[in-house]
Scaffold this motif. Structure first.
Motif, PDB file in Angstrom:
ATOM      1  N   GLU A  24      -1.141  -5.605  -5.594  1.00  0.00           N
ATOM      2  CA  GLU A  24      -2.120  -6.635  -5.222  1.00  0.00           C
ATOM      3  C   GLU A  24      -2.980  -6.168  -4.049  1.00  0.00           C
ATOM      4  O   GLU A  24      -4.189  -6.392  -4.033  1.00  0.00           O
ATOM      5  CB  GLU A  24      -1.401  -7.939  -4.845  1.00  0.00           C
ATOM      6  CG  GLU A  24      -0.736  -8.636  -6.010  1.00  0.00           C
ATOM      7  CD  GLU A  24       0.156  -9.800  -5.573  1.00  0.00           C
ATOM      8  OE1 GLU A  24       0.186 -10.130  -4.355  1.00  0.00           O
ATOM      9  OE2 GLU A  24       0.837 -10.370  -6.448  1.00  0.00           O
ATOM     10  N   VAL A  25      -2.360  -5.520  -3.086  1.00  0.00           N
ATOM     11  CA  VAL A  25      -3.106  -5.006  -1.933  1.00  0.00           C
ATOM     12  C   VAL A  25      -4.113  -3.959  -2.407  1.00  0.00           C
ATOM     13  O   VAL A  25      -5.293  -4.008  -2.068  1.00  0.00           O
ATOM     14  CB  VAL A  25      -2.148  -4.406  -0.871  1.00  0.00           C
ATOM     15  CG1 VAL A  25      -2.912  -3.633   0.193  1.00  0.00           C
ATOM     16  CG2 VAL A  25      -1.307  -5.511  -0.227  1.00  0.00           C
ATOM     17  N   PHE A  26      -3.649  -3.004  -3.206  1.00  0.00           N
ATOM     18  CA  PHE A  26      -4.520  -1.917  -3.656  1.00  0.00           C
ATOM     19  C   PHE A  26      -5.627  -2.405  -4.582  1.00  0.00           C
ATOM     20  O   PHE A  26      -6.690  -1.787  -4.651  1.00  0.00           O
ATOM     21  CB  PHE A  26      -3.709  -0.806  -4.317  1.00  0.00           C
ATOM     22  CG  PHE A  26      -2.815  -0.057  -3.358  1.00  0.00           C
ATOM     23  CD1 PHE A  26      -3.213   0.211  -2.059  1.00  0.00           C
ATOM     24  CD2 PHE A  26      -1.573   0.384  -3.762  1.00  0.00           C
ATOM     25  CE1 PHE A  26      -2.390   0.898  -1.175  1.00  0.00           C
ATOM     26  CE2 PHE A  26      -0.739   1.077  -2.896  1.00  0.00           C
ATOM     27  CZ  PHE A  26      -1.147   1.337  -1.602  1.00  0.00           C
ATOM     28  N   ASP A  27      -5.401  -3.507  -5.279  1.00  0.00           N
ATOM     29  CA  ASP A  27      -6.449  -4.071  -6.151  1.00  0.00           C
ATOM     30  C   ASP A  27      -7.704  -4.440  -5.367  1.00  0.00           C
ATOM     31  O   ASP A  27      -8.800  -4.458  -5.918  1.00  0.00           O
ATOM     32  CB  ASP A  27      -5.941  -5.311  -6.890  1.00  0.00           C
ATOM     33  CG  ASP A  27      -5.091  -4.955  -8.098  1.00  0.00           C
ATOM     34  OD1 ASP A  27      -5.086  -3.777  -8.512  1.00  0.00           O
ATOM     35  OD2 ASP A  27      -4.429  -5.878  -8.623  1.00  0.00           O
ATOM     36  N   ASP A  28      -7.540  -4.728  -4.082  1.00  0.00           N
ATOM     37  CA  ASP A  28      -8.681  -5.121  -3.252  1.00  0.00           C
ATOM     38  C   ASP A  28      -9.451  -3.925  -2.691  1.00  0.00           C
ATOM     39  O   ASP A  28     -10.439  -4.108  -1.986  1.00  0.00           O
ATOM     40  CB  ASP A  28      -8.215  -5.993  -2.072  1.00  0.00           C
ATOM     41  CG  ASP A  28      -7.791  -7.381  -2.510  1.00  0.00           C
ATOM     42  OD1 ASP A  28      -8.196  -7.800  -3.609  1.00  0.00           O
ATOM     43  OD2 ASP A  28      -7.064  -8.031  -1.748  1.00  0.00           O
ATOM     44  N   PHE A  29      -9.008  -2.706  -2.978  1.00  0.00           N
ATOM     45  CA  PHE A  29      -9.656  -1.510  -2.449  1.00  0.00           C
ATOM     46  C   PHE A  29     -10.484  -0.828  -3.537  1.00  0.00           C
ATOM     47  O   PHE A  29     -10.089  -0.788  -4.692  1.00  0.00           O
ATOM     48  CB  PHE A  29      -8.612  -0.513  -1.927  1.00  0.00           C
ATOM     49  CG  PHE A  29      -7.973  -0.931  -0.631  1.00  0.00           C
ATOM     50  CD1 PHE A  29      -8.453  -0.458   0.580  1.00  0.00           C
ATOM     51  CD2 PHE A  29      -6.892  -1.795  -0.617  1.00  0.00           C
ATOM     52  CE1 PHE A  29      -7.874  -0.842   1.779  1.00  0.00           C
ATOM     53  CE2 PHE A  29      -6.308  -2.189   0.570  1.00  0.00           C
ATOM     54  CZ  PHE A  29      -6.791  -1.716   1.780  1.00  0.00           C
ATOM     55  N   GLU A  76     -12.968   4.732  -3.691  1.00  0.00           N
ATOM     56  CA  GLU A  76     -13.213   5.576  -2.518  1.00  0.00           C
ATOM     57  C   GLU A  76     -12.238   5.212  -1.383  1.00  0.00           C
ATOM     58  O   GLU A  76     -11.711   6.100  -0.699  1.00  0.00           O
ATOM     59  CB  GLU A  76     -14.659   5.459  -2.034  1.00  0.00           C
ATOM     60  CG  GLU A  76     -15.001   6.393  -0.900  1.00  0.00           C
ATOM     61  CD  GLU A  76     -14.706   7.872  -1.173  1.00  0.00           C
ATOM     62  OE1 GLU A  76     -14.305   8.573  -0.232  1.00  0.00           O
ATOM     63  OE2 GLU A  76     -14.859   8.321  -2.341  1.00  0.00           O
ATOM     64  N   GLU A  77     -11.983   3.935  -1.177  1.00  0.00           N
ATOM     65  CA  GLU A  77     -11.027   3.525  -0.146  1.00  0.00           C
ATOM     66  C   GLU A  77      -9.621   4.011  -0.491  1.00  0.00           C
ATOM     67  O   GLU A  77      -8.867   4.433   0.399  1.00  0.00           O
ATOM     68  CB  GLU A  77     -11.044   2.005   0.014  1.00  0.00           C
ATOM     69  CG  GLU A  77     -12.307   1.488   0.675  1.00  0.00           C
ATOM     70  CD  GLU A  77     -12.400  -0.032   0.647  1.00  0.00           C
ATOM     71  OE1 GLU A  77     -12.815  -0.603   1.673  1.00  0.00           O
ATOM     72  OE2 GLU A  77     -12.064  -0.638  -0.404  1.00  0.00           O
ATOM     73  N   LEU A  78      -9.272   3.982  -1.765  1.00  0.00           N
ATOM     74  CA  LEU A  78      -7.963   4.494  -2.176  1.00  0.00           C
ATOM     75  C   LEU A  78      -7.859   5.994  -1.918  1.00  0.00           C
ATOM     76  O   LEU A  78      -6.806   6.492  -1.513  1.00  0.00           O
ATOM     77  CB  LEU A  78      -7.694   4.181  -3.645  1.00  0.00           C
ATOM     78  CG  LEU A  78      -7.473   2.700  -3.968  1.00  0.00           C
ATOM     79  CD1 LEU A  78      -7.354   2.498  -5.469  1.00  0.00           C
ATOM     80  CD2 LEU A  78      -6.254   2.151  -3.244  1.00  0.00           C
ATOM     81  N   ARG A  79      -8.960   6.718  -2.113  1.00  0.00           N
ATOM     82  CA  ARG A  79      -8.964   8.154  -1.806  1.00  0.00           C
ATOM     83  C   ARG A  79      -8.767   8.382  -0.308  1.00  0.00           C
ATOM     84  O   ARG A  79      -8.084   9.328   0.106  1.00  0.00           O
ATOM     85  CB  ARG A  79     -10.252   8.809  -2.285  1.00  0.00           C
ATOM     86  CG  ARG A  79     -10.320   8.971  -3.783  1.00  0.00           C
ATOM     87  CD  ARG A  79     -11.581   9.727  -4.233  1.00  0.00           C
ATOM     88  NE  ARG A  79     -11.767   9.576  -5.643  1.00  0.00           N
ATOM     89  CZ  ARG A  79     -12.513   8.631  -6.216  1.00  0.00           C
ATOM     90  NH1 ARG A  79     -13.188   7.759  -5.482  1.00  0.00           N
ATOM     91  NH2 ARG A  79     -12.605   8.553  -7.527  1.00  0.00           N
ATOM     92  N   VAL A  80      -9.358   7.529   0.516  1.00  0.00           N
ATOM     93  CA  VAL A  80      -9.166   7.633   1.966  1.00  0.00           C
ATOM     94  C   VAL A  80      -7.700   7.362   2.307  1.00  0.00           C
ATOM     95  O   VAL A  80      -7.098   8.083   3.115  1.00  0.00           O
ATOM     96  CB  VAL A  80     -10.105   6.660   2.731  1.00  0.00           C
ATOM     97  CG1 VAL A  80      -9.717   6.565   4.209  1.00  0.00           C
ATOM     98  CG2 VAL A  80     -11.554   7.092   2.580  1.00  0.00           C
ATOM     99  N   LEU A  81      -7.114   6.354   1.702  1.00  0.00           N
ATOM    100  CA  LEU A  81      -5.699   6.066   1.938  1.00  0.00           C
ATOM    101  C   LEU A  81      -4.828   7.250   1.519  1.00  0.00           C
ATOM    102  O   LEU A  81      -3.896   7.631   2.238  1.00  0.00           O
ATOM    103  CB  LEU A  81      -5.261   4.810   1.181  1.00  0.00           C
ATOM    104  CG  LEU A  81      -5.717   3.493   1.781  1.00  0.00           C
ATOM    105  CD1 LEU A  81      -5.400   2.345   0.827  1.00  0.00           C
ATOM    106  CD2 LEU A  81      -5.061   3.262   3.128  1.00  0.00           C
ATOM    107  N   ARG A  82      -5.138   7.817   0.373  1.00  0.00           N
ATOM    108  CA  ARG A  82      -4.363   8.973  -0.092  1.00  0.00           C
ATOM    109  C   ARG A  82      -4.478  10.102   0.927  1.00  0.00           C
ATOM    110  O   ARG A  82      -3.480  10.735   1.284  1.00  0.00           O
ATOM    111  CB  ARG A  82      -4.850   9.439  -1.454  1.00  0.00           C
ATOM    112  CG  ARG A  82      -4.115  10.666  -1.935  1.00  0.00           C
ATOM    113  CD  ARG A  82      -4.597  11.135  -3.257  1.00  0.00           C
ATOM    114  NE  ARG A  82      -3.975  12.415  -3.544  1.00  0.00           N
ATOM    115  CZ  ARG A  82      -4.206  13.099  -4.607  1.00  0.00           C
ATOM    116  NH1 ARG A  82      -5.033  12.655  -5.527  1.00  0.00           N
ATOM    117  NH2 ARG A  82      -3.611  14.246  -4.801  1.00  0.00           N
TER     118      ARG A  82
END
Length: 167
Positions: A128-133, A136-142
């Protein structure tokens, strides 16, 4: 000006943001530790056992010496941990394919029902948290996780008095 550091107005504004980030980060780490304890409890284990299983699941079979390094325990403490996990049916021991004189330890898959009880709620809530990203934001988190893990391992070694270690 120190190397790698810019003394600009943007950097002066960055200070308060980094301060806020530090507090949020500490809150996050506390949540991770508490969840690790809850997941271990759900599996009838202690957190160190869970961390060892995680290391084995990520890396595959390891000798007790390598496992000890990965989880930060002495070799004798790791041997006792492996004995405990083997009695609980969580790991198996077998010959090292590269050197049959050595023994490697492998994680035994957690039954689906136990896995769901221990990790299902976190998987769902984090999805649910990641659905809001954005992607590109997920790539930054990675990128953050890829860089933060070695940095924390190096900080752990320094904290234990093992001297500076490159991340």
């Amino acid at each position: 000006m120190t190397e790698g550091r810019r003394d600009t107005m943007a950097d002066q504004e960055r200070g308060p943001l980094l301060g806020e980030l530090a507090g949020v980060y500490r809150t996050y780490l506390t949540a991770v530790v508490l969840h690790g304890q809850a997941a271990a409890d759900a599996l009838g284990q202690n957190p160190t056992d869970l961390y060892a299983l995680n290391a084995l699941q990520l890396a595959g079979p390891l000798t007790t010496g390598v496992l000890a390094e990965r989880i930060g325990l002495s070799q004798s403490a790791t041997t006792r941990l492996v004995d405990r996990l083997e009695r609980a049916g969580r790991v198996s021991r077998g010959p090292d394919p590269a050197d049959r004189r050595r023994v490697v330890v492998a994680a035994v898959p957690v039954p689906e029902e136990e896995d769901e009880k221990a990790f299902g709620p976190a998987r769902r809530r984090m999805a649910e948290v990641f659905d809001d990203f954005s992607d590109e934001e997920l790539r930054v988190l990675r990128r953050y996780f890829e860089r933060a893990a070695p940095a924390l391992r190096a900080a752990t070694a320094e904290t234990k008095g093992l001297g500076p270690v490159e991340p």
